[in-house]
Design an enzyme around this catalytic site. Structure first.
Site, PDB file in Angstrom:
ATOM      1  CD  GLN A  85      -3.435  -4.718   6.455  1.00  0.00           C
ATOM      2  OE1 GLN A  85      -3.346  -3.774   5.695  1.00  0.00           O
ATOM      3  NE2 GLN A  85      -3.957  -5.875   6.117  1.00  0.00           N
ATOM      4  CG  ASP A 105      -9.893  -0.632   4.222  1.00  0.00           C
ATOM      5  OD1 ASP A 105      -9.483  -0.930   3.078  1.00  0.00           O
ATOM      6  OD2 ASP A 105      -9.258  -0.867   5.250  1.00  0.00           O
ATOM      7  CE  LYS A 156      -3.786  -2.499   2.129  1.00  0.00           C
ATOM      8  NZ  LYS A 156      -4.409  -2.980   3.363  1.00  0.00           N
TER       9      LYS A 156
END
Length: 283
Positions: A96, A119, A52
């Protein structure tokens, strides 16, 4: 002969488009910053976080990295999220997953400000998808729609079957296919006569988390098959939820593992970050 849907190639195309868009935004004085939080040092999570960060650097957006120890408390993590919520320089916040057992993932996700939830996991963004209003969409399902569209697969009017009903993939996938005017059925662990249902699918999306579960006996001749799963087998090779060797000859198009859906997830995370400051991030 079946077509292999190349997620590496398509994700690279999207990143190139985003890179151009970010350059234009910078000329307009608009910058983008993604804050990435990792708790503990799970090896797979470390790889994802690293990828990422690389993607951010490639398309020209800033990334802030917060690497917290395994023993971090829930309160400490929530306080960091709230600080980032209040930071006007931060456009997106990504925590995460998975998190250590002492931390409630749901609580953390719902603490992220919906307008920074790149997300697409916050209840407000999920609700927006349900009713068709503006919001961030979960990156993996969003990437699958791009895979289909950019591979010339027509969704409207097709029988679409999603195997799996997770909040991250299965449910939003079904909603996105509906948004594209597909006729959608969701199968799961309690579904009876699953093969009868999947053999009606023009487009089959498999997200069950079981290696090579789906073989040719589940697939209609000429179907498009999207494999969301990723596993490492006893031979140390990666495989998906679909038995590629058995299934592929019966499809018109199929995603490989690796190199199919995986690269699209990060590309669409970048898309969501850029869309935080741009109405149309990709031409």
């Amino acid at each position: 002969m079946y077509q292999i849907i190349d997620g590496k190639k398509i994700s690279q195309e999207i990143k190139e488009e985003l890179k151009e868009k970010v350059a234009v935004l910078k000329e307009q004085g608009k910058t983008i910053c993604l804050a990435v939080i990792q708790v503990g040092n799970d090896p797979a999570s470390s790889v994802y976080v690293g990828n990422k960060k690389k993607a951010c650097a490639y398309i020209g957006i800033e990334s802030q990295s917060y690497e917290l120890p395994e023993e971090t408390t829930q309160q400490e993590l929530l306080e960091l999220v709230q600080r980032l919520n209040a930071d006007d320089k931060v456009n997106g916040i990504l925590v995460q997953l998975p998190l250590p057992k002492q931390i409630d993932e749901g609580k953390v996700i719902q603490t992220i400000a919906p307008e920074k939830d790149v997300d697409g996991f916050h209840e407000k963004n999920v609700g927006a998808l349900c009713v068709g209003s503006k919001g961030y969409v979960s990156c993996t399902p969003l990437g699958i729609i791009q895979l289909l569209k950019r591979s010339g697969v027509e969704i409207a009017g097709k029988n679409c079957v999603v195997i799996g009903r997770s909040n991250i993939v299965g449910k939003p996938m079904a909603l996105l296919l509906l948004r594209e005017n597909g006729t959608v059925t969701v199968c799961h662990s309690r579904t009876q006569n699953m093969k009868e249902i999947t053999k009606q699918a023009d487009i089959l999306v498999v997200a069950v988390g079981k290696p090579k579960l789906i073989d040719d006996t589940y697939i209609k001749e000429g179907a498009v098959v999207i494999d969301v799963g990723i596993h490492r087998g006893a031979d140390n090779k990666l495989c998906g939820d679909v038995d590629f060797e058995k299934a592929a000859p019966h499809t018109s198009a199929i995603t490989p593992v690796p190199g199919g859906v995986g690269p699209m997830t990060i590309a669409m995370l970048m898309y969501n970050c850029v869309s935080s400051v741009s109405e149309n991030p990709v031409p």
